[in-house]
Design a protein around this motif. Structure first.
Motif, short mmCIF file in Angstrom:
data_model
loop_
_atom_site.label_atom_id
_atom_site.label_comp_id
_atom_site.label_asym_id
_atom_site.label_seq_id
_atom_site.Cartn_x
_atom_site.Cartn_y
_atom_site.Cartn_z
N ASN A 121 0.83 -1.21 0.00
CA ASN A 121 0.00 0.00 0.00
C ASN A 121 0.87 1.26 0.00
O ASN A 121 0.52 2.26 -0.63
CB ASN A 121 -0.99 0.01 1.17
CG ASN A 121 -0.31 0.04 2.52
OD1 ASN A 121 0.78 -0.51 2.71
ND2 ASN A 121 -0.95 0.67 3.48
N LYS A 124 2.22 1.72 -3.51
CA LYS A 124 1.21 2.34 -4.38
C LYS A 124 1.13 3.85 -4.13
O LYS A 124 1.01 4.62 -5.08
CB LYS A 124 -0.16 1.70 -4.14
CG LYS A 124 -0.28 0.30 -4.67
CD LYS A 124 -1.62 -0.31 -4.35
CE LYS A 124 -1.67 -1.77 -4.78
NZ LYS A 124 -2.92 -2.43 -4.43
N GLU A 125 1.20 4.26 -2.87
CA GLU A 125 1.17 5.70 -2.55
C GLU A 125 2.37 6.42 -3.13
O GLU A 125 2.25 7.53 -3.64
CB GLU A 125 1.14 5.89 -1.03
CG GLU A 125 -0.17 5.51 -0.38
CD GLU A 125 -0.10 5.62 1.15
OE1 GLU A 125 0.72 6.42 1.65
OE2 GLU A 125 -0.86 4.90 1.82
#
Length: 169
Positions: A121, A124-125
């Motif tokens: 995650n 992805k950021e």
């Protein structure tokens, strides 16, 4: 590209970030022929004395250079994140260090390059933030070009008006 791990000597990514070697995360092959795989390619730029990371699909002409094809084997690593990381100062420093100043980059040399591996995650950021930043700078560059073009048009218009008035000989 900026450092992805620190800004103003402070950690950007919260919590522990593990580091794995490129060889632990991917298979590395030296290639000289274009293929259509969704992989990364790392090359050496002889004239600019640097390492360059590309998406395989974006390369049109190999020009006889040797490329290292990076095929990700870890499900914990996103291809887009690895691309961003390897193009950051962190990744480029690792590639430079492990290529040992050779004229051409070799798979056996860079397999030990360390890669920061935050959770998916966070990867992805990071990718999203880099894309947004790149789009912003592209927009600024377009505005700059448009401004410069308008300034030239304005100067030409002033010259034309001056000529009509007879102020320019």
């Amino acid at each position: 590209m900026e450092n992805l791990l620190y800004k103003d000597h402070k950690k950007i990514i919260e919590g522990e970030v593990k580091f794995l070697t490129l060889g632990e995360l991917a298979l590395l092959y030296e290639i000289t022929d274009k293929n259509e795989k969704d992989t990364l390619l790392i090359s050496t730029c002889k004239t600019c004395n640097s390492k360059i990371v590309h998406y395989n699909r974006d390369i049109d002409d190999f020009n006889g250079e040797i490329y290292i094809e990076v095929n990700i084997t870890s499900s914990d690593l996103l291809l887009e994140y690895l691309y961003v990381y390897l193009n950051s100062t962190n990744g480029l420093d690792e590639l430079f260090y492990f290529s040992k100043g050779n004229e051409f980059i070799r798979a056996e040399n860079i397999q030990h390059a360390r890669i920061a591996l935050p959770p998916k995650n966070v990867q992805k950021e990071i990718v999203k933030a880099v894309h947004e930043s790149n789009e912003f700078f592209k927009s600024v560059e377009l505005l700059k070009k448009e401004f410069q073009s308008n300034i030239l048009d304005y100067k030409n218009m002033l010259n034309s008006i001056s000529e009509l008035r007879g102020e320019i000989e």
